[in-house]
Structures are given as structure tokens and as C-alpha cells.
Design a protein around this motif. Structure first.
Motif, mmCIF file in Angstrom:
data_model
loop_
_atom_site.group_PDB
_atom_site.id
_atom_site.type_symbol
_atom_site.label_atom_id
_atom_site.label_comp_id
_atom_site.label_asym_id
_atom_site.label_seq_id
_atom_site.Cartn_x
_atom_site.Cartn_y
_atom_site.Cartn_z
ATOM 1 N N LEU A 24 0.767 -1.244 0.000
ATOM 2 C CA LEU A 24 0.000 0.000 0.000
ATOM 3 C C LEU A 24 0.806 1.308 0.000
ATOM 4 C CD1 LEU A 24 -2.948 0.903 -0.044
ATOM 5 C CD2 LEU A 24 -2.932 0.862 2.465
ATOM 6 N N PRO A 25 1.994 1.396 0.622
ATOM 7 C CA PRO A 25 2.665 2.697 0.752
ATOM 8 C C PRO A 25 2.832 3.461 -0.551
ATOM 9 C CG PRO A 25 3.729 1.110 2.173
ATOM 10 C CD PRO A 25 2.738 0.343 1.348
ATOM 11 N N GLY A 26 3.250 2.797 -1.620
ATOM 12 C CA GLY A 26 3.435 3.486 -2.899
ATOM 13 C C GLY A 26 2.125 4.017 -3.450
ATOM 14 N N LEU A 27 1.065 3.206 -3.381
ATOM 15 C CA LEU A 27 -0.244 3.633 -3.869
ATOM 16 C C LEU A 27 -0.780 4.801 -3.044
ATOM 17 C CD1 LEU A 27 -1.858 0.098 -4.396
ATOM 18 C CD2 LEU A 27 -0.724 1.532 -6.100
ATOM 19 N N ALA A 28 -0.548 4.753 -1.724
ATOM 20 C CA ALA A 28 -1.005 5.838 -0.858
ATOM 21 C C ALA A 28 -0.224 7.119 -1.131
ATOM 22 C CB ALA A 28 -0.861 5.427 0.604
ATOM 23 N N ALA A 29 1.077 6.988 -1.396
ATOM 24 C CA ALA A 29 1.905 8.158 -1.699
ATOM 25 C C ALA A 29 1.438 8.845 -2.972
ATOM 26 C CB ALA A 29 3.364 7.750 -1.817
ATOM 27 N N ALA A 30 0.881 8.092 -3.896
ATOM 28 C CA ALA A 30 0.372 8.683 -5.136
ATOM 29 C C ALA A 30 -0.817 9.600 -4.864
ATOM 30 C CB ALA A 30 -0.033 7.572 -6.106
ATOM 31 N N GLU A 31 -1.496 9.405 -3.725
ATOM 32 C CA GLU A 31 -2.675 10.212 -3.385
ATOM 33 C C GLU A 31 -2.331 11.484 -2.628
ATOM 34 O OE1 GLU A 31 -5.800 9.485 -4.302
ATOM 35 O OE2 GLU A 31 -5.106 7.686 -5.341
ATOM 36 N N THR A 32 -1.193 11.478 -1.887
ATOM 37 C CA THR A 32 -0.899 12.629 -1.014
ATOM 38 C C THR A 32 0.558 13.033 -0.980
ATOM 39 O OG1 THR A 32 -1.337 13.501 1.187
ATOM 40 C CG2 THR A 32 -0.537 11.255 1.077
ATOM 41 N N GLY A 33 1.447 12.267 -1.622
ATOM 42 C CA GLY A 33 2.863 12.620 -1.631
ATOM 43 C C GLY A 33 3.569 12.207 -0.351
ATOM 44 N N THR A 87 0.915 16.890 -1.695
ATOM 45 C CA THR A 87 0.838 17.095 -3.149
ATOM 46 C C THR A 87 -0.594 17.289 -3.634
ATOM 47 O OG1 THR A 87 0.750 14.703 -3.509
ATOM 48 C CG2 THR A 87 2.930 15.745 -3.547
ATOM 49 N N GLU A 88 -1.556 16.784 -2.886
ATOM 50 C CA GLU A 88 -2.956 16.893 -3.308
ATOM 51 C C GLU A 88 -3.808 17.663 -2.300
ATOM 52 O OE1 GLU A 88 -3.884 15.935 -6.257
ATOM 53 O OE2 GLU A 88 -1.914 15.077 -6.701
ATOM 54 N N GLY A 89 -3.157 18.467 -1.456
ATOM 55 C CA GLY A 89 -3.889 19.294 -0.507
ATOM 56 C C GLY A 89 -4.465 18.505 0.655
ATOM 57 N N VAL A 90 -5.262 19.192 1.464
ATOM 58 C CA VAL A 90 -5.835 18.601 2.680
ATOM 59 C C VAL A 90 -6.791 17.460 2.351
ATOM 60 C CG1 VAL A 90 -7.271 19.050 4.705
ATOM 61 C CG2 VAL A 90 -5.589 20.749 3.969
ATOM 62 N N PHE A 91 -7.615 17.633 1.312
ATOM 63 C CA PHE A 91 -8.587 16.586 0.977
ATOM 64 C C PHE A 91 -7.886 15.306 0.519
ATOM 65 C CE2 PHE A 91 -11.218 20.446 0.518
ATOM 66 C CZ PHE A 91 -12.270 20.089 1.365
ATOM 67 N N GLY A 92 -6.822 15.475 -0.250
ATOM 68 C CA GLY A 92 -6.059 14.303 -0.673
ATOM 69 C C GLY A 92 -5.430 13.580 0.507
ATOM 70 N N PHE A 93 -4.974 14.362 1.494
ATOM 71 C CA PHE A 93 -4.360 13.774 2.685
ATOM 72 C C PHE A 93 -5.379 12.947 3.469
ATOM 73 C CE2 PHE A 93 -3.623 14.161 7.291
ATOM 74 C CZ PHE A 93 -2.440 13.440 7.390
ATOM 75 N N PHE A 94 -6.567 13.525 3.725
ATOM 76 C CA PHE A 94 -7.560 12.793 4.523
ATOM 77 C C PHE A 94 -8.124 11.591 3.766
ATOM 78 C CE2 PHE A 94 -7.638 16.693 7.102
ATOM 79 C CZ PHE A 94 -7.511 16.108 8.354
ATOM 80 N N ALA A 95 -8.166 11.681 2.454
ATOM 81 C CA ALA A 95 -8.561 10.505 1.668
ATOM 82 C C ALA A 95 -7.538 9.386 1.855
ATOM 83 C CB ALA A 95 -8.685 10.881 0.200
ATOM 84 N N THR A 96 -6.265 9.761 1.948
ATOM 85 C CA THR A 96 -5.200 8.778 2.159
ATOM 86 C C THR A 96 -5.273 8.184 3.562
ATOM 87 O OG1 THR A 96 -3.795 10.051 0.667
ATOM 88 C CG2 THR A 96 -2.720 8.388 2.012
ATOM 89 N N VAL A 97 -5.614 9.028 4.533
ATOM 90 C CA VAL A 97 -5.798 8.518 5.897
ATOM 91 C C VAL A 97 -6.855 7.411 5.895
ATOM 92 C CG1 VAL A 97 -6.639 9.079 8.214
ATOM 93 C CG2 VAL A 97 -5.037 10.612 7.066
ATOM 94 N N GLY A 98 -7.951 7.651 5.181
ATOM 95 C CA GLY A 98 -8.996 6.637 5.073
ATOM 96 C C GLY A 98 -8.495 5.382 4.385
ATOM 97 N N MET A 99 -7.614 5.554 3.409
ATOM 98 C CA MET A 99 -7.079 4.407 2.664
ATOM 99 C C MET A 99 -6.184 3.538 3.542
ATOM 100 S SD MET A 99 -4.479 4.376 -0.624
ATOM 101 C CE MET A 99 -5.587 5.303 -1.677
ATOM 102 N N VAL A 100 -5.281 4.171 4.322
ATOM 103 C CA VAL A 100 -4.316 3.384 5.096
ATOM 104 C C VAL A 100 -4.861 2.984 6.466
ATOM 105 C CG1 VAL A 100 -2.402 4.497 3.919
ATOM 106 C CG2 VAL A 100 -3.157 5.405 6.119
ATOM 107 N N PHE A 101 -5.983 3.585 6.868
ATOM 108 C CA PHE A 101 -6.568 3.281 8.174
ATOM 109 C C PHE A 101 -6.858 1.794 8.327
ATOM 110 C CE2 PHE A 101 -10.356 2.738 10.866
ATOM 111 C CZ PHE A 101 -9.915 3.319 12.046
ATOM 112 N N VAL A 102 -7.314 1.175 7.258
ATOM 113 C CA VAL A 102 -7.681 -0.238 7.338
ATOM 114 C C VAL A 102 -6.465 -1.127 7.592
ATOM 115 C CG1 VAL A 102 -9.752 -0.008 5.931
ATOM 116 C CG2 VAL A 102 -7.560 -0.436 4.824
#
Length: 699
Positions: free
Chosen positions: A31-40, A187-202
Motif C-alpha cells: 500500500l505505501p506506494g499507492l497511498a503516496a500517489a494520493e498525497t505525496g 501534493t494533493e492538498g488537505v482533501f487528498g491527505f484525509f482521503a489517504t488517511v482513510g485508505m491506510v486506516f484499514v
């Protein structure tokens, strides 16, 4: 209908291995690489924030699992707190989500094996599912032994990996790395960051699955919360530091497209190992991670249908515990469902859909703590209590709702579909078979509605099974209890008055106050708790130490003299009076439960009636493993105590002398009491301390 209980074979290391193993797989190795694509570069912070966000649910599950240590974890907890319909949703949803995650983990394991061997990934996953299924049928201890080996290998390699990566970073120009690799941070602002939090939370969701095997854990009050805390600590360190290393060392664009970032980063700083040593280490760690997730997943998932079958929500055969001590039909059903998903679907895509359902369960678990506490059920006695109640639970509910909407419309629709299917199943299959309600009905009772009395009885049984806690003064209570012998023709008022006089003196209240206390208690007369044994108990508003009086009637006492109008008159040989403080409700109930267990033991009445003196009567109620009686003699190791004052003697731990029997007389020990040859000492203490004392005296 009674069901065979699972053996309590799992200790702290087993809980830690299951909780840790359930968290590591795709969350770190894929997951780390895919998550980095969402928020840097802020993906590092996303993993840290996710680890913090899971804490409310972790605290809630730790509390609920120590209060309700039963197989089925999420299902059982939600069912007993929110009712059987929501329990059905939680049971099916948890089972399905864990089956999917476990199947996906074994796909990932096959993918890493294929780095060195040309194999069909799907067939490897199918083979491993069958192997782990067989292992789970063989025994929980064998399953967790493998789990501990896998987690030990994983944690060892990962900490070696992290230490090497940190050394590599410190050997470079830190400022230059920060400037080059960590800017821009979002890289994708605050919304991109919180979307990533949701992605890696699981990635942390597996932590709570340890509740499903709570019934098999020894000393759950200690081992479940401590095992979970150690596991989350391990996970946060490995995730955050490991992902930081990847961000710092890998070229940003390549990292964001990399499906094996752990291996790629390892090749950068493990190049000093013989080729391909670094890659082999990473692959071994990955295989251990995916295998531990799959193995722990099958074990945990199989406990859901077992628990639901016990409650008649699914076919009763799933509750069967075989000769090997495992729920073999439940394990088989779990394995068959995993094989079905592996062979019929793209498991990776379906597993992602289950993320929103996991978050829904997290919200319900936080709500369950609020319901259980507000139900004011006296038997609700968790060994661990969540801090900052109820605010941390409210935060957990709100965060779960927010993250659900970050999961996407397909995940939400999947959750709705599973929920709807579970409700239909409950309405048309299970509703007529279920008579209980959840603790939420106790909340209703405070508003004037009915409550489910059966839940209190069930939780009272759990208290009895869990036993006393280390801080419960049971041995001291029994050791200082007064003993009264009466003839069968004595009237009950006389018995009560004598017992009340003894208790009143110790509790520093009047006999009349004590009589009024017993008369106004919920059980205002002696109630039978075992064959030939009755108990009369009450609680004072004052903060007092618990006290007890033991009454014996050798020839038997007619129950009709207690005002019991029964067709068949039964004889009582023991009446126990017990008083404690309202400030320690849980302790009061635990002591009551333990008294019931002791008097219900084999040959209790025979031993009780044949006891020659007060001390022997007390010893019958003491726990054998926490009690020892020795006679001081010049011919053995006890000679070291002869002629010494008690305060001069050092016993292991907190062991203490409770009674001295000297020449047929009973003496209460004091610090200045000088021990003499022939003294019989009754000593109580913790199990390990009594064992040490026994070993000392044997040498």
C-alpha cells in the motif's frame, strides 16, 4: 442448550502474535506506494494519524473483550449490547470482511513467493488456505505457535530493516533529503491527505480481531489489553518509520508506482549483504506477514459462525467443538468460503469493498461501550476500562462515519448490501429462535421500559468463569471470617442476630443498622447457591473492607425456617453472610461468584460437615493454589521459623500468615507473635509466591 467451551490456552505472547499478525500484510508491503500517489510525502503522517485514529476503537474493544471474553468478538459484543439484529449484521459482516482480507493476504503471499519461483499465485493461495485450515482444526495452541514463529520472524526482520534504513538516512545529508524528497509535503492538498488517511486506516483494522478469540485467552483482563497495546505500538513504529525510509530513499515518481516498495528500498541500503541477501530478507518478511494475516484470519474468522451458532442465528453444527478442542465445522465453513472467493472473484477488488464495513463495525463497537456503561448492569465488570469515557467513544463514532464517506460509493453500497442481507436473514431465519435482547434494553429500562434479565444472568456466569482478580481480598476475607456452629433447632432470628453482631463489630456499625441493611437489600433472605448452602449478602454505602461470617449446621437446617414455602423440604448445612461496600460493586459480584464456585465443588458438604475446627472450615473455602498449611518442626526446613517473631520472617512476595493453630487453640498472628515448635501456620499469597514457598521448604 449448553455448548462445550474452548480451552483457555492462549497467553500474552499469543494475543500479541495474533493482533500483530492481523495488521501486517498489504498495508505495509503493497500500500505505501499507492497511498503516496494520493498525497505525496505526507503519506508518512497519514500512517501516524491512522494509528492515532484507531485508538478509540482499540480502547473500546479492550474494555468490551475483558468484560465479555467470548468467541465471536465483534459479533458477540454487538449482539449483547445492541441486540441480536445488529449482532447478526456484525457477525456476518465481520466474518465476510475477515475472510476476504485473509484470502487477499494469501494472494499477496503467493505474489512474493513468485519473485523467486515461477508459480501460479492463485493455486498457491488455495493450497495455503487448505494448509492453514487443517492447522486450525488441529488446535488453537498449534495455530498460535505457528503464528508466534511468523510474527517473530516478521518483527525481527522489520526492526533490522528499519535500523539499517535509519543508519542509511543519517549517513546522508538530512537537510538535502528533506528538501528533495519531502517537498511539497501535501501534493494533493488537505482533501487528498484525509482521503489517504482513510485508505491506510484499514491497515490497522486487524488489531481488533483478537477479541474473537477472547474466550481462549488466559487471564483476559491483563493479556488482551496489554497484547493489543504492544501490537499497536509495534505496528505504528514499523509503519511510520518504514514508510519514512521509503519516502526518503526512493525516487518520488517511481515510489508512487511501485507495488513492492519495501523490497525496492531495501535494495538501496541492504546492498552490503551478499546478493541477493537483502531481497531475500524482505521477501521472507513479506511472506511471514501475509502468512500470519492469513493464519490469524482463519482462526479469528472461524469464531464468528461458532458464536452465532451458539445463539441459534445459524445452524447449530457450527458451534460444535470437536475432540481436538477446536470448532472444526466453523473452520471448515470459513475455509470453504475463502476458497469460493479465491476461485470465483478478483479477491483484491472485493476485499477493498469491505473496508467501509469495517469502519461501520468500529462505530458500533464504540457505541457498544456507551450502551454497556449506561445500562448500569452490575455484572458488567471489564478488567480494563477505556479512558476519557464517553468522549473518546464519541470521537471514534464520528471518525468512523467520516472515514466511511472517504471509502467511495462502491464500498458504501457493499456495506448496505451486506447489512440488508443480514437483516433479511435475521427476520426470516433467526428472529423466532432468539429470545434475548441487548444491553440497550437496560438503557430503556431506565426510561421505564422492560430490560433483558437473561443478559444479567449470562454476564454473571462470565464473572464466575473469569474468577477473582489479583486485587480482590478473598483469602484475607475468608481467613478473618468468624465461624459459628448452631444446632438444627435454632431459629433463624438467633442465627441472623449472632452473625449480625459479628459483622457489626468489624464494620463499625450497629446491629440494628446491619439488620436494616439486609432487610432492604434485593435478596433480603438467605438464598440457596448450591446443594446445602445458602448465602445472605448486602452492601453498605460506606467504604468498608468486605467481611464474612460462616455458619455451620452439621445436622442440617430446614429451609422452611427461612420462610421458604417449598413442597420438598431441603436441609442447609451452611449459611454464609457477606457484606461489602457499594463502592466496589464489581469486586462484590466477583467474590459472590467465587463463593458459589467453591461451595459447588465436589464433596464440599462432606468436607464442610467433617471439619474438626474453625480453621479447617476456612481452609475449605480457600483456593488451594493460593494457600499452604505448614507445621513448624526442628526436623525440616520449617525449623528456620521457630523462635522468630513474624515481623522477622520474610516469605516470598506478599505471602502472609493468616491463622496460627497452637495446641488446639487458634491464635491471630501479629508482627510480634513468636512462632513455636508445633505451630500450624495457614499462609496465603499469590500462586507464584506460594509455589516458591513450597519449593523452598522442599529443598
Amino acid at each position: 442448550m449448553k455448548h462445550k467451551k474452548l480451552a483457555k490456552e492462549l497467553g500474552l505472547s499469543d494475543v500479541y502474535a495474533i493482533a500483530t499478525g492481523a495488521m501486517f500484510s498489504s498495508g505495509f508491503f503493497l500500500l505505501p506506494g499507492l497511498a503516496a500517489a494520493e498525497t505525496g510525502p505526507s503519506v508518512v503522517l497519514a500512517y501516524l494519524v491512522s494509528g492515532i485514529i484507531v485508538l478509540p476503537t482499540m480502547f473500546s474493544v479492550a474494555e468490551l473483550a475483558t468484560a465479555l471474553p467470548r468467541s465471536g468478538g465483534t459479533y458477540y459484543i454487538i449482539d449483547r449490547s445492541l441486540g441480536p439484529m445488529l449482532g447478526t449484521i456484525g457477525g456476518f459482516g465481520s466474518w465476510l470482511a475477515l475472510v476476504l482480507k485473509s484470502a487477499f493476504a494469501l494472494i499477496g503471499m503467493g505474489a512474493y513467493i513468485s519473485i523467486f519461483y515461477e508459480v501460479d499465485i492463485l493455486y498457491v493461495a488455495v493450497f495455503l488456505t487448505i494448509v492453514f485450515g487443517i492447522l486450525n482444526v488441529v488446535g488453537a495452541k498449534e495455530t498460535t505457535w505457528l503464528q508466534k514463529v511468523l510474527v517473530a520472524a516478521l518483527v525481527t526482520i522489520m526492526f533490522f530493516y528499519i535500523v539499517q534504513g535509519v543508519f542509511e538516512i543519517f549517513s546522508m545529508n538530512f537537510g538535502e533529503i528533506t528538501e528533495k524528497q519531502f517537498k511539497p509535503f501535501f501534493t494533493e492538498g488537505v482533501f487528498g491527505f484525509f482521503a489517504t488517511v482513510g485508505m491506510v486506516f484499514v491497515s490497522y483494522a486487524g488489531l481488533t480481531k483478537v477479541a474473537s478469540i477472547a474466550e481462549e485467552v488466559k487471564n483476559p483482563d491483563r493479556n488482551i489489553p496489554l497484547g493489543m497495546f504492544l501490537a499497536i505500538g509495534t505496528a505504528v513504529i514499523v509503519y511510520v518509520v518504514g514508510v519514512y525510509i521509503m519516502v526518503a530513499l526512493l525516487e518520488p515518481n517511481a515510489f508512487r508506482e511501485d507495488l513492492t516498495p519495501v523490497a525496492t528500498a531495501g535494495e538501496v541500503f541492504l546492498d552490503w549483504l551478499p546478493e541477493p541477501g537483502g531481497l531475500i530478507l524482505v521477501v521472507v518478511a513479506a511472506v511471514a506477514a501475509f502468512a500470519s494475516t492469513g493464519n490469524a484470519g482463519i482462526m479469528s474468522a472461524s469464531r464468528y459462525p461458532m458464536a452465532m451458532a451458539r445463539d441459534r442465528l445459524v445452524n447449530k453444527h457450527f458451534a460444535t467443538v470437536g475432540k481436538l478442542g477446536t470448532p472444526h465445522w466453523s473452520v471448515l465453513g470459513t475455509v470453504v468460503l475463502m476458497l469460493f472467493f479465491l476461485l470465483a472473484f478478483n479477491v483484491a477488488e472485493v476485499a477493498k469493498l469491505a473496508s467501509a464495513f469495517q469502519l461501520l463495525l468500529f462505530g458500533l463497537l464504540n457505541l457498544s461501550v456507551i450502551v454497556m456503561r449506561e445500562s448500569r448492569i452490575e455484572e458488567y465488570d471489564p478488567g480494563f476500562k477505556s479512558p476519557w469515557y464517553p468522549w473518546i467513544q464519541i470521537a471514534g463514532i464520528i471518525l468512523s462515519i467520516i472515514l466511511i464517506f472517504e471509502m467511495g460509493i462502491l464500498s458504501i453500497l457493499f456495506t448496505v448490501a451486506v447489512t440488508a442481507a443480514s437483516i433479511i436473514w435475521y427476520k426470516y431465519y433467526a428472529q423466532d429462535k432468539v429470545e434475548r435482547q441487548g444491553a440497550i434494553f437496560h438503557v430503556h429500562a431506565r426510561l421505564g421500559e422492560n430490560k433483558d434479565q437473561g443478559l444479567e444472568n449470562e454476564m454473571r456466569g462470565i464473572l464466575r468463569e473469569k474468577g477473582l482478580r489479583q486485587e480482590d481480598p478473598y483469602e484475607e476475607l475468608v481467613a478473618r471470617a468468624d465461624v459459628l456452629d448452631f444446632s438444627p433447632d435454632t431459629d433463624y432470628d438467633t442465627i441472623f442476630s449472632k452473625a449480625a453482631e459479628s459483622l457489626a463489630e468489624k464494620l463499625n456499625i450497629t446491629t440494628d443498622e446491619l439488620r436494616e441493611l439486609f432487610l432492604n437489600s434485593a435478596d433480603n433472605s438467605a438464598i440457596q447457591i448450591a446443594d446445602g448452602v445458602a448465602l445472605n449478602h448486602a452492601r453498605l454505602k460506606q467504604d468498608v473492607s468486605p467481611e464474612m461470617v460462616l455458619v455451620r449446621i452439621r445436622e442440617g437446617y430446614s429451609k422452611k425456617k427461612l420462610g421458604k414455602d417449598e413442597d420438598k423440604d431441603q436441609k442447609l448445612h451452611s449459611i454464609i453472610f457477606f457484606v461489602s461496600s457499594e463502592a466496589n460493586t464489581g469486586q462484590h459480584l466477583r467474590i459472590l461468584a467465587h463463593i458459589a464456585e467453591m461451595v459447588g465443588s465436589k464433596n464440599f458438604l462432606q468436607r464442610w460437615n467433617n471439619a474438626e475446627n474453625d480453621e479447617e472450615l476456612r481452609e475449605i473455602l480457600l483456593r488451594d493454589e493460593r494457600f499452604i498449611k505448614i507445621t513448624l518442626s526442628p526436623d525440616d526446613k520449617t525449623q528456620q521459623y521457630i523462635g522468630k517473631m513474624i515481623k522477622e520472617i520474610s516469605f516470598p512476595g506478599q505471602s502472609l500468615i493468616t491463622i496460627i493453630r497452637r495446641g488446639g487453640d487458634i491464635k491471630i498472628p501479629h508482627g510480634i507473635t513468636v512462632l513455636q515448635e508445633g505451630d500450624e501456620l495457614s499462609i496465603i499469597g499469590e500462586i507464584e509466591d506460594i509455589d516458591k514457598l513450597k519449593n523452598m521448604l522442599k529443598k
